[in-house]
Design an enzyme around this catalytic site. Structure first.
Site, PDB file in Angstrom:
ATOM      1  N   CYS A  49      41.390  86.169  -7.112  1.00  0.00           N
ATOM      2  CA  CYS A  49      40.558  87.304  -6.390  1.00  0.00           C
ATOM      3  C   CYS A  49      39.695  87.800  -7.492  1.00  0.00           C
ATOM      4  O   CYS A  49      39.993  88.237  -8.440  1.00  0.00           O
ATOM      5  CB  CYS A  49      41.396  88.380  -5.745  1.00  0.00           C
TER       6      CYS A  49
ATOM      7  N   ASN B 221      33.484  78.386 -14.645  1.00  0.00           N
ATOM      8  CA  ASN B 221      32.650  77.076 -13.937  1.00  0.00           C
ATOM      9  C   ASN B 221      32.557  77.258 -12.807  1.00  0.00           C
ATOM     10  O   ASN B 221      33.062  77.691 -11.670  1.00  0.00           O
ATOM     11  CB  ASN B 221      33.849  75.986 -14.249  1.00  0.00           C
ATOM     12  N   GLU B 222      31.188  77.000 -12.513  1.00  0.00           N
ATOM     13  CA  GLU B 222      30.519  77.026 -11.076  1.00  0.00           C
ATOM     14  C   GLU B 222      31.236  78.231 -10.188  1.00  0.00           C
ATOM     15  O   GLU B 222      32.061  78.182  -9.156  1.00  0.00           O
ATOM     16  CB  GLU B 222      30.955  75.842 -10.432  1.00  0.00           C
TER      17      GLU B 222
ATOM     18  N   CYS C 281      41.125  90.272   0.880  1.00  0.00           N
ATOM     19  CA  CYS C 281      42.499  90.746   0.331  1.00  0.00           C
ATOM     20  C   CYS C 281      42.382  92.280   0.120  1.00  0.00           C
ATOM     21  O   CYS C 281      41.220  92.816   0.064  1.00  0.00           O
ATOM     22  CB  CYS C 281      43.033  90.087  -0.791  1.00  0.00           C
TER      23      CYS C 281
ATOM     24  N   GLU D 230      25.597  69.516 -15.447  1.00  0.00           N
ATOM     25  CA  GLU D 230      26.494  68.157 -14.821  1.00  0.00           C
ATOM     26  C   GLU D 230      25.556  67.698 -13.922  1.00  0.00           C
ATOM     27  O   GLU D 230      24.771  68.008 -13.184  1.00  0.00           O
ATOM     28  CB  GLU D 230      27.658  68.940 -14.002  1.00  0.00           C
TER      29      GLU D 230
ATOM     30  N   TRP E  96      33.924  63.953  -3.867  1.00  0.00           N
ATOM     31  CA  TRP E  96      34.076  64.910  -3.054  1.00  0.00           C
ATOM     32  C   TRP E  96      33.409  64.936  -1.660  1.00  0.00           C
ATOM     33  O   TRP E  96      33.444  65.676  -0.885  1.00  0.00           O
ATOM     34  CB  TRP E  96      33.959  66.338  -3.602  1.00  0.00           C
TER      35      TRP E  96
ATOM     36  N   GLU F  98      40.175  63.944  -9.333  1.00  0.00           N
ATOM     37  CA  GLU F  98      38.670  63.359  -9.459  1.00  0.00           C
ATOM     38  C   GLU F  98      38.942  62.027 -10.138  1.00  0.00           C
ATOM     39  O   GLU F  98      38.043  61.673 -11.027  1.00  0.00           O
ATOM     40  CB  GLU F  98      38.122  64.162 -10.399  1.00  0.00           C
ATOM     41  N   LYS F  99      40.009  61.311  -9.874  1.00  0.00           N
ATOM     42  CA  LYS F  99      39.862  60.060 -10.764  1.00  0.00           C
ATOM     43  C   LYS F  99      38.993  58.949 -10.086  1.00  0.00           C
ATOM     44  O   LYS F  99      38.606  57.984 -10.858  1.00  0.00           O
ATOM     45  CB  LYS F  99      41.607  59.497 -10.678  1.00  0.00           C
ATOM     46  N   PHE F 100      38.616  59.136  -8.966  1.00  0.00           N
ATOM     47  CA  PHE F 100      37.634  58.132  -8.194  1.00  0.00           C
ATOM     48  C   PHE F 100      36.253  58.812  -8.533  1.00  0.00           C
ATOM     49  O   PHE F 100      35.076  58.191  -7.946  1.00  0.00           O
ATOM     50  CB  PHE F 100      37.728  58.121  -6.554  1.00  0.00           C
TER      51      PHE F 100
HETATM   52  C1  GLA Z   1      31.545  70.362 -10.079  1.00  0.00           C
HETATM   53  C2  GLA Z   1      32.649  70.878 -11.317  1.00  0.00           C
HETATM   54  C3  GLA Z   1      33.329  69.702 -12.138  1.00  0.00           C
HETATM   55  C4  GLA Z   1      33.621  68.718 -11.036  1.00  0.00           C
HETATM   56  C5  GLA Z   1      32.407  68.093 -10.335  1.00  0.00           C
HETATM   57  C6  GLA Z   1      32.530  66.909  -9.641  1.00  0.00           C
HETATM   58  O1  GLA Z   1      30.328  70.242 -10.697  1.00  0.00           O
HETATM   59  O2  GLA Z   1      32.100  71.748 -12.080  1.00  0.00           O
HETATM   60  O3  GLA Z   1      34.366  70.320 -12.578  1.00  0.00           O
HETATM   61  O4  GLA Z   1      34.586  68.884 -10.370  1.00  0.00           O
HETATM   62  O5  GLA Z   1      31.868  69.202  -9.692  1.00  0.00           O
HETATM   63  O6  GLA Z   1      31.453  66.528  -9.136  1.00  0.00           O
END
Ligand code: GLA
Length: 695
Positions: free
Chosen positions: A120, A154-155, A165, A311, A319, A359-361
């Site tokens: 949260c 991250n993001e 909540c 990135e 995804w 994320e192996k693919f």
């Molecule tokens: C985002 C995340 C990463 C990864 C990528 C995959 O950008 O920051 O950790 O999961 O997506 O596309």
């Protein structure tokens, strides 16, 4: 001094590399990683983004050894570090010790451990621990010579951008107290006499959990604002610690392009360098157009300063419903498009393709086949090629057109179901307006609704649902000084508490535009509805408005079908030395192209006659040189008219008057800086990729 100038990125070249997760591998492969990175021209990697549990396996017990060892190896190899504070996801021991910090959805369901971002944003326990971890990282590695950038979290908001909540509810109340002072202020702002919503105690205010019917729109809007601010507070906790402990190292958090849930104007103001994660879908033939707007936002967030593509994907993501790889050459043109639009970096998720986990693919620079993999071969070639483009680092994109991105209007026109039409789509409208400008040849910078606009000739305002006097004054001053403002439908409708402006839309923009909206007139997605502009009919399937014009307002386009047939649809009014346009319809690409061609002609700007959605050119300029990137985003060759005698940084060749760009081809043409950036066109010839493709 602005923060980004106070803390420049200590990197001697365009940044190249990606996310690196050495803790997902045995240390045996590290030397191989580093050798292959060096061979591919990698000079920057981001780590350890998701490694808090590996760094602090038990509360207060740290294991820095592995990180010390890999940082030393990277430093020895000349590879610099974008060091993450490792706060993107909490360790399980923290969540199990404090289950109240798990986020909650709008149905009151707690979200379980087992993914990432399981926190949260308002949780005091999470905030304390984030501060503790950030300080520990800063104190341990702040003096490391290889660390050139701090990568915070991250993001933000990727998975958990809103939390409903009880802790978020308490925080929401405090935020509301700060905004409205007392309950009377809140009750007045929210218009609580509608449907009996009056609050008699702060404790009665909940997060907008699921209710029997539509929820008060102003409450929903405030929850959007609050939720963005809650993550911003979390971000600032880390920024402040890092600035205190390591005052010379710039900080960033990686954005997600045009992301609805966070007001990136506020986030960008809190950081030193703007960074973005961009994943244009290889299955979408016009994804590059959307990417161009995302990048226009990234450079706009700090008034044109270079930003970093932190990135991207070497090939497929993992995804999407269907994750299509990038054909040969596509990764290169996608990457160089970001550089064209002001990025001083090309970075990927991730360096080595995962062997296990979620994320192996997902493709990576180094694919499962290792050195032989196509992604490695192509990213290695790009890494070497980037060295030839070194001159462009630090230069700025020159755009003549700006587009207003306003999160309040985005939220206000999408957070509630109580609107004239559910077909309104704030981002879709912004993207359509940008796409038309792309087609006629102009890159677009994002700007705030209050400017500054002085670098531009044309300011597009696709939607400003929530408008105030300051925004109207800024746009009016721009027009009166000779600028050209184009305002889209459903603008100037409400104030910042979502109360309809006296007299209705366009409220504070009324004097500038010289029109009044009598009624909004949405269509039920009716493909028959049309407007006529300059003698040509254009589709107008979703939206119309009954507008009344002032005597001095010129009608440039009219509705031609339905109840509004014959009434004004597109208007123009002289405003000082400039003009103010109102486009009351939601037009498709061809209609917008027609209107914008007219606007640009009035502004004295060039437009492309031959339209081709795959063709793009963008100029970055230093004080003495224009670097014009020419990009072919498609598979068919394009013949482009170019300046004679330009030096192509990619090939080293000197140009003649036309050049052919092959499939996914890119040229970077250096010419002496001119008063206006070069405006490139396709050579006049039949084309098989007209604008219909962008529909
Ligand atoms: C985002 C995340 C990463 C990864 C990528 C995959 O950008 O920051 O950790 O999961 O997506 O596309």
């Amino acid at each position: 001094m602005t923060p980004d100038l106070a803390r420049p990125l200590r990197l001697e070249s365009l940044a190249y590399g990606g996310d690196y997760n050495p803790d997902q591998w045995s240390e045996d492969v590290w030397d191989d990683d580093i050798r292959l990175m060096q061979e591919a021209g990698v000079n920057l990697v981001s780590l350890p983004i998701f490694s808090w549990p590996q760094l602090e396996p038990e509360p207060g017990v740290f294991d820095w050894g592995w990180l010390d060892r890999i940082l030393a190896k990277l430093w020895d190899a000349g590879i610099r570090i974008d060091l993450a504070t490792a706060t993107a996801t909490p360790p399980s021991w923290l969540l199990r010790g404090h289950p109240e910090m798990m986020p909650m959805d709008a149905d009151g369901c707690r979200l379980e451990f087992g993914s990432r971002q399981t926190y949260c944003p308002s949780s005091p326990v999470w905030r304390e621990n984030v501060a503790r971890m950030t300080r520990a990282m800063a104190e341990r590695y702040g003096d490391h010579p290889g660390v050139v950038l701090w990568h915070i979290s991250n993001e933000y908001g990727d998975h958990t951008s809103r939390c409903w909540c009880p802790e978020s509810a308490r925080h929401f109340r405090r935020w509301l107290q700060g905004r409205y002072g007392d309950l009377d202020g809140l009750n007045e702002a929210w218009g609580v006499n509608v449907w009996g919503q009056r609050y008699t105690s702060w404790d009665h205010i909940e997060t907008p959990r699921r209710a029997p019917g539509p929820i008060n729109p102003t409450k929903l809007l405030d929850f959007e604002r609050f939720s963005s601010d809650a993550l911003l507070e979390l971000f600032r906790i880390e920024v402040d610690i890092l600035h205190e402990v390591t005052p010379g190292i710039p900080v960033t958090t990686n954005f997600m392009s045009m992301f609805r849930d966070l007001d990136y104007w506020d986030f960008a103001a809190a950081e030193d360098i703007v960074t973005d994660d961009a994943y244009p879908d290889p299955a979408d033939p016009i994804a590059h157009v959307g990417a161009a707007l995302n990048y226009g936002l990234m450079r706009g967030l700090k008034e044109g300063r270079p930003w970093l593509l932190l990135e991207s994907s070497a090939s497929a993501t993992s995804w999407r419903d269907v994750n299509v790889p990038k054909p040969p050459g596509k990764m290169r043109v996608d990457s160089l498009q970001a550089v064209a639009h002001g990025s001083d970096a090309v970075m990927f998720f991730q360096w080595r393709q995962a062997k296990y986990g979620q994320e192996k693919f997902h493709s990576s620079m180094l694919g499962h086949r290792g050195e032989a993999s196509r992604t490695y071969q192509e990213t290695k070639a790009l890494g070497l090629e980037l060295r030839r483009l070194e001159e462009v680092r630090g230069t700025r994109v020159r755009s003549r057109v700006a587009l207003v991105v306003d999160w309040d209007s985005w939220w206000g026109s999408s957070a509630t179901e109580s609107l004239p039409s559910q077909r309104l789509n704030w981002a879709g409208q912004a993207r359509a307006w940008h796409r038309a400008m792309h087609l006629i040849g102009h890159p677009v910078d994002a700007v705030r609704a209050t400017g500054p606009f002085d670098a531009y000739d044309v300011v597009l305002v696709p939607n400003l649902y929530i408008a105030d006097a300051a925004q109207a004054a800024a746009l009016t001053a721009f027009a009166e000084a000779g600028g050209h403002v184009v305002v889209g439908p459903f603008s100037g409708v409400v104030d910042d508490t979502e109360k309809v402006h006296d007299g209705g839309a366009p409220g504070p923009l009324r004097a500038l535009l010289g029109i009044e909206v009598d009624e909004q007139w949405p269509h039920v997605d009716d493909a028959r509805e049309r407007i006529t502009f300059a003698g040509v009919e254009y589709a107008n399937p979703t939206w119309a408005e009954w507008i009344e014009t002032d005597a001095a307002t010129e009608v440039r386009g009219r509705y031609t079908t339905g109840e509004l047939a014959g009434r004004p649809a597109v208007t123009r009014r002289g405003a000082g030395a400039g003009t103010a346009w109102y486009v009351s319809a939601i037009l498709e690409d061809d209609g917008l192209v027609a209107v914008f061609r007219d606007v640009l002609a009035g502004a004295g700007l060039p437009v492309r006659e031959v339209l081709h959605v795959d063709f793009e050119s963008v100029t970055r300029s230093s004080s003495d040189t224009d670097y014009t990137f020419v990009l072919n985003h498609g598979r068919d060759p394009l013949a482009v008219v170019v300046p004679e005698g330009a030096r192509d940084l990619v090939t080293g060749a000197t140009t003649r008057t036309t050049m052919t760009l092959d499939r996914y081809g890119v040229a970077v043409l250096a010419t002496p800086r001119a008063a206006e950036p070069p405006f490139l066109t396709l050579s006049p010839q039949p084309t098989d990729r007209p604008i219909q493709k962008a529909g």
